[in-house]
Design an enzyme around this catalytic site. Structure first.
Site, PDB file in Angstrom:
ATOM      1  N   TYR A   1      -9.525  -9.490   1.947  1.00 50.65           N
ATOM      2  CA  TYR A   1     -10.680  -8.686   2.342  1.00 50.65           C
ATOM      3  C   TYR A   1     -11.383  -8.030   1.157  1.00 50.65           C
ATOM      4  O   TYR A   1     -12.495  -7.537   1.280  1.00 50.65           O
ATOM      5  CB  TYR A   1     -10.289  -7.627   3.399  1.00 50.65           C
ATOM      6  CG  TYR A   1      -9.293  -6.596   2.919  1.00 50.65           C
ATOM      7  CD1 TYR A   1      -9.657  -5.570   2.051  1.00 50.65           C
ATOM      8  CD2 TYR A   1      -7.966  -6.657   3.334  1.00 50.65           C
ATOM      9  CE1 TYR A   1      -8.745  -4.634   1.609  1.00 50.65           C
ATOM     10  CE2 TYR A   1      -7.040  -5.730   2.906  1.00 50.65           C
ATOM     11  CZ  TYR A   1      -7.432  -4.718   2.037  1.00 50.65           C
ATOM     12  OH  TYR A   1      -6.519  -3.802   1.595  1.00 50.65           O
ATOM     13  N   GLU A   2     -10.714  -8.033  -0.003  1.00 49.19           N
ATOM     14  CA  GLU A   2     -11.379  -7.521  -1.206  1.00 49.19           C
ATOM     15  C   GLU A   2     -12.404  -8.535  -1.732  1.00 49.19           C
ATOM     16  O   GLU A   2     -13.139  -8.245  -2.676  1.00 49.19           O
ATOM     17  CB  GLU A   2     -10.352  -7.211  -2.295  1.00 49.19           C
ATOM     18  CG  GLU A   2      -9.416  -6.067  -1.949  1.00 49.19           C
ATOM     19  CD  GLU A   2      -8.331  -5.876  -2.997  1.00 49.19           C
ATOM     20  OE1 GLU A   2      -8.606  -5.236  -4.024  1.00 49.19           O
ATOM     21  OE2 GLU A   2      -7.204  -6.391  -2.788  1.00 49.19           O
TER      22      GLU A   2
ATOM     23  N   HIS B   1      -3.156   1.135  -4.536  1.00 52.23           N
ATOM     24  CA  HIS B   1      -2.737  -0.014  -5.350  1.00 52.23           C
ATOM     25  C   HIS B   1      -3.182   0.268  -6.789  1.00 52.23           C
ATOM     26  O   HIS B   1      -4.368   0.094  -7.127  1.00 52.23           O
ATOM     27  CB  HIS B   1      -3.363  -1.317  -4.832  1.00 52.23           C
ATOM     28  CG  HIS B   1      -2.837  -1.745  -3.505  1.00 52.23           C
ATOM     29  ND1 HIS B   1      -1.840  -2.683  -3.366  1.00 52.23           N
ATOM     30  CD2 HIS B   1      -3.143  -1.337  -2.252  1.00 52.23           C
ATOM     31  CE1 HIS B   1      -1.564  -2.848  -2.084  1.00 52.23           C
ATOM     32  NE2 HIS B   1      -2.342  -2.035  -1.378  1.00 52.23           N
TER      33      HIS B   1
ATOM     34  N   MET C   1      -2.293  -7.099   6.333  1.00 47.06           N
ATOM     35  CA  MET C   1      -3.389  -7.908   5.754  1.00 47.06           C
ATOM     36  C   MET C   1      -2.987  -8.533   4.426  1.00 47.06           C
ATOM     37  O   MET C   1      -3.835  -8.739   3.560  1.00 47.06           O
ATOM     38  CB  MET C   1      -4.626  -7.022   5.580  1.00 47.06           C
ATOM     39  CG  MET C   1      -5.055  -6.297   6.838  1.00 47.06           C
ATOM     40  SD  MET C   1      -6.266  -5.018   6.467  1.00 47.06           S
ATOM     41  CE  MET C   1      -6.262  -4.070   7.996  1.00 47.06           C
ATOM     42  N   SER C   2      -1.693  -8.775   4.272  1.00 50.97           N
ATOM     43  CA  SER C   2      -1.251  -9.297   2.966  1.00 50.97           C
ATOM     44  C   SER C   2      -0.060 -10.229   3.150  1.00 50.97           C
ATOM     45  O   SER C   2       0.191 -10.738   4.241  1.00 50.97           O
ATOM     46  CB  SER C   2      -0.847  -8.128   2.061  1.00 50.97           C
ATOM     47  OG  SER C   2       0.345  -7.523   2.551  1.00 50.97           O
TER      48      SER C   2
ATOM     49  N   SER D   1       0.830  -1.207   0.000  1.00 51.32           N
ATOM     50  CA  SER D   1       0.000   0.000   0.000  1.00 51.32           C
ATOM     51  C   SER D   1       0.861   1.252   0.000  1.00 51.32           C
ATOM     52  O   SER D   1       1.748   1.400   0.849  1.00 51.32           O
ATOM     53  CB  SER D   1      -0.896   0.025   1.251  1.00 51.32           C
ATOM     54  OG  SER D   1      -1.920  -0.905   1.139  1.00 51.32           O
TER      55      SER D   1
ATOM     56  N   ASN E   1       2.592   2.687  11.039  1.00 54.94           N
ATOM     57  CA  ASN E   1       1.811   3.126  12.220  1.00 54.94           C
ATOM     58  C   ASN E   1       2.044   2.133  13.350  1.00 54.94           C
ATOM     59  O   ASN E   1       2.536   1.038  13.129  1.00 54.94           O
ATOM     60  CB  ASN E   1       0.306   3.152  11.871  1.00 54.94           C
ATOM     61  CG  ASN E   1      -0.193   1.796  11.412  1.00 54.94           C
ATOM     62  OD1 ASN E   1       0.096   1.367  10.284  1.00 54.94           O
ATOM     63  ND2 ASN E   1      -0.906   1.111  12.272  1.00 54.94           N
TER      64      ASN E   1
ATOM     65  N   HIS F   1      -5.983  -8.632  -1.956  1.00 54.93           N
ATOM     66  CA  HIS F   1      -6.118  -8.998  -0.548  1.00 54.93           C
ATOM     67  C   HIS F   1      -7.375  -9.849  -0.350  1.00 54.93           C
ATOM     68  O   HIS F   1      -8.350  -9.692  -1.087  1.00 54.93           O
ATOM     69  CB  HIS F   1      -6.241  -7.741   0.328  1.00 54.93           C
ATOM     70  CG  HIS F   1      -5.163  -6.717   0.143  1.00 54.93           C
ATOM     71  ND1 HIS F   1      -5.186  -5.795  -0.886  1.00 54.93           N
ATOM     72  CD2 HIS F   1      -4.017  -6.474   0.843  1.00 54.93           C
ATOM     73  CE1 HIS F   1      -4.105  -5.023  -0.792  1.00 54.93           C
ATOM     74  NE2 HIS F   1      -3.380  -5.414   0.239  1.00 54.93           N
TER      75      HIS F   1
ATOM     76  N   ALA G   1       2.976  -2.377   3.708  1.00 57.77           N
ATOM     77  CA  ALA G   1       2.846  -1.381   4.771  1.00 57.77           C
ATOM     78  C   ALA G   1       2.297  -2.140   5.969  1.00 57.77           C
ATOM     79  O   ALA G   1       1.363  -2.931   5.814  1.00 57.77           O
ATOM     80  CB  ALA G   1       1.872  -0.291   4.340  1.00 57.77           C
TER      81      ALA G   1
ATOM     82  N   HIS H   1      -4.960   3.645  16.055  1.00 58.70           N
ATOM     83  CA  HIS H   1      -6.160   4.329  15.552  1.00 58.70           C
ATOM     84  C   HIS H   1      -7.238   4.370  16.636  1.00 58.70           C
ATOM     85  O   HIS H   1      -8.032   5.279  16.703  1.00 58.70           O
ATOM     86  CB  HIS H   1      -6.686   3.633  14.305  1.00 58.70           C
ATOM     87  CG  HIS H   1      -5.638   3.507  13.250  1.00 58.70           C
ATOM     88  ND1 HIS H   1      -4.987   4.593  12.720  1.00 58.70           N
ATOM     89  CD2 HIS H   1      -5.106   2.423  12.646  1.00 58.70           C
ATOM     90  CE1 HIS H   1      -4.099   4.181  11.829  1.00 58.70           C
ATOM     91  NE2 HIS H   1      -4.151   2.870  11.769  1.00 58.70           N
TER      92      HIS H   1
HETATM   93  O1  R1P Z   1      -0.196  -5.107   2.957  1.00 62.46           O
HETATM   94  P1  R1P Z   1      -0.387  -3.953   2.042  1.00 62.46           P
HETATM   95  O2  R1P Z   1      -0.907  -4.369   0.710  1.00 62.46           O
HETATM   96  O3  R1P Z   1       0.857  -3.109   1.944  1.00 62.46           O
HETATM   97  O4  R1P Z   1      -1.528  -3.023   2.677  1.00 62.46           O
HETATM   98  C1  R1P Z   1      -1.692  -2.741   4.055  1.00 62.46           C
HETATM   99  O5  R1P Z   1      -2.379  -1.509   4.110  1.00 62.46           O
HETATM  100  C2  R1P Z   1      -3.804  -1.740   4.142  1.00 62.46           C
HETATM  101  C3  R1P Z   1      -4.355  -1.122   5.383  1.00 62.46           C
HETATM  102  O6  R1P Z   1      -4.080   0.234   5.465  1.00 62.46           O
HETATM  103  C4  R1P Z   1      -3.995  -3.246   4.177  1.00 62.46           C
HETATM  104  O7  R1P Z   1      -4.233  -3.727   2.880  1.00 62.46           O
HETATM  105  C5  R1P Z   1      -2.664  -3.712   4.705  1.00 62.46           C
HETATM  106  O8  R1P Z   1      -2.389  -5.054   4.367  1.00 62.46           O
HETATM  107  O1  HPA Z   2      -1.999  -1.495  11.787  1.00 57.77           O
HETATM  108  C1  HPA Z   2      -2.190  -2.202  10.780  1.00 57.77           C
HETATM  109  N1  HPA Z   2      -2.901  -3.351  10.835  1.00 57.77           N
HETATM  110  C2  HPA Z   2      -3.117  -4.126   9.757  1.00 57.77           C
HETATM  111  N2  HPA Z   2      -2.667  -3.820   8.560  1.00 57.77           N
HETATM  112  C3  HPA Z   2      -1.944  -2.705   8.425  1.00 57.77           C
HETATM  113  N3  HPA Z   2      -1.370  -2.199   7.329  1.00 57.77           N
HETATM  114  C4  HPA Z   2      -0.766  -1.056   7.699  1.00 57.77           C
HETATM  115  N4  HPA Z   2      -0.941  -0.827   9.023  1.00 57.77           N
HETATM  116  C5  HPA Z   2      -1.687  -1.862   9.496  1.00 57.77           C
END
Ligand code: R1P
Ligand code: HPA
Length: 320
Positions: free
Chosen positions: A95-96, A71, A223-224, A40, A247, A93, A123, A252
């Site tokens: 979740y999509e 993306h 999440m990836s 991301s 982060n 992903h 990320a 959050h």
């Molecule tokens: O893992 P990438 O694709 O970098 O994305 C990350 O950022 C998104 C959440 O902000 C989620 O999709 C998480 O997996």
């Molecule tokens: O804090 C997080 N949790 C899950 N996925 C993420 N992708 C970026 N930051 C996060």
């Protein structure tokens, strides 16, 4: 009656990957040996790619579509530091709504194109004190929570053209590549090795879930990556995993506790949208997706240093 031959190709089968690979092979000037998946907000990792050919995912047979902000949904193929490289600007992903096998389809396609190595970037949220936004976690190992619960790209009839029924995942993240990445990372990335926890998303983790993941031994959460890594190892690819920390996971929630500030932001966004419904629909969308926007901003801020690392790494990845 006309036979619908297309129905014989399941969207995630070996045949689907082979068709995608054949479609690309017919158009490529040079086959990639390294695949790079951009996380991301990390699409800029492709900026150093020389003489790139560009393909929209929508044009590549059987490729899913990118639906997530940050993306782009484009495959670029060129050379990075002289190394033939395919860069996925965008990944898929769970979740999509994609199946684990669809999530893994691009990695398998790259393998069929002749790649021997994949670099999976993402990320991620930090689970550890001292692992801060802007830091790089070089993945030493992962915990694949969806995979452990049966949501793995390897579930279903095994196709031995990809690999064995029971692939070994010890040492999945290549130790030599990890050492190289740690050695070459620009100092401001404060690179260190650690464990990535892959979750299903799309909700961010609760503080209690973060405590659980920490107890399990996780250093970062996202999440990836884990499904891609499993599929990559299944078909014998070397894997390097790089998590750019964007982060503190569950931070959050702390923002929510701040209440008034956040509420004010939301009120403001709502008022704005009322006044200029059409032009500002996007602002409201951003306000709603504030947490993801923060992830994207932090990823973009770190992308330059990560691109520097990849440029230094690429020539060293070319030969196995
Ligand atoms: O893992 P990438 O694709 O970098 O994305 C990350 O950022 C998104 C959440 O902000 C989620 O999709 C998480 O997996
Ligand atoms: O804090 C997080 N949790 C899950 N996925 C993420 N992708 C970026 N930051 C996060």
């Amino acid at each position: 009656w006309e036979a619908r031959t297309d129905l014989w190709v399941l969207p995630h089968s070996y045949e689907a990957c082979a068709e995608a690979a054949a479609w690309l092979r017919a158009r490529l000037k040079q086959a990639p040996v390294v695949g790079l998946v951009c996380g991301s907000g990390l699409g800029a990792l492709a900026q150093e790619l020389q003489q790139p050919q560009s393909f929209d995912y929508g044009d590549i047979p059987h490729f899913p579509r990118s639906t997530v902000q940050g993306h782009a949904g484009r495959l670029l193929v060129g050379t990075l530091g002289g190394c033939p490289c395919a860069v996925m600007q965008g990944r898929f992903h769970l979740y999509e709504g994609y199946s684990p096998a669809q999530v893994a389809l691009p990695v398998r396609t790259l393998a069929l194109l002749g790649a021997h190595t994949v670099v999976l970037t993402n990320a991620a949220g930090s689970l550890r004190e001292g692992l801060d936004p802007g830091d790089l976690l070089v993945i030493r190992d992962h915990i694949d929570l969806p995979g452990l619960a049966g949501r793995s790209p390897l579930v279903g009839a095994n196709d031995s053209r990809f690999g064995p029924r029971f692939p070994v995942m010890a040492g999945a993240y290549d130790p030599a590549l990890r050492r190289l990445a740690l050695a070459l990372a620009p100092p401001p990335l404060r690179a260190r090795a650690g464990v990535y926890c892959g979750v299903g998303g799309p909700s961010y983790e609760t503080p209690a879930e973060c405590a659980l993941l920490r107890m399990l031994g996780g250093d970062a959460v996202g999440m990836s990556t884990v499904a891609e890594a499993a599929a990559a190892r299944h078909c014998g690819l070397r894997v390097l995993g790089l998590s750019l920390i964007t982060n503190a996971a569950a931070s959050h929630e702390e923002e929510e506790e701040e209440g008034p500030e956040h509420a004010k932001d939301m009120e403001h966004a709502k008022e704005h949208a009322k006044e200029h419904a059409k032009e500002h629909a996007k602002d409201t969308e951003h306000a709603k997706d504030k947490a993801h926007q923060e992830v994207l901003d932090a990823a973009q801020a770190g992308a330059r240093l990560l691109a520097q690392l990849l440029l230094a790494l690429a020539p060293r990845l070319q030969h196995v």
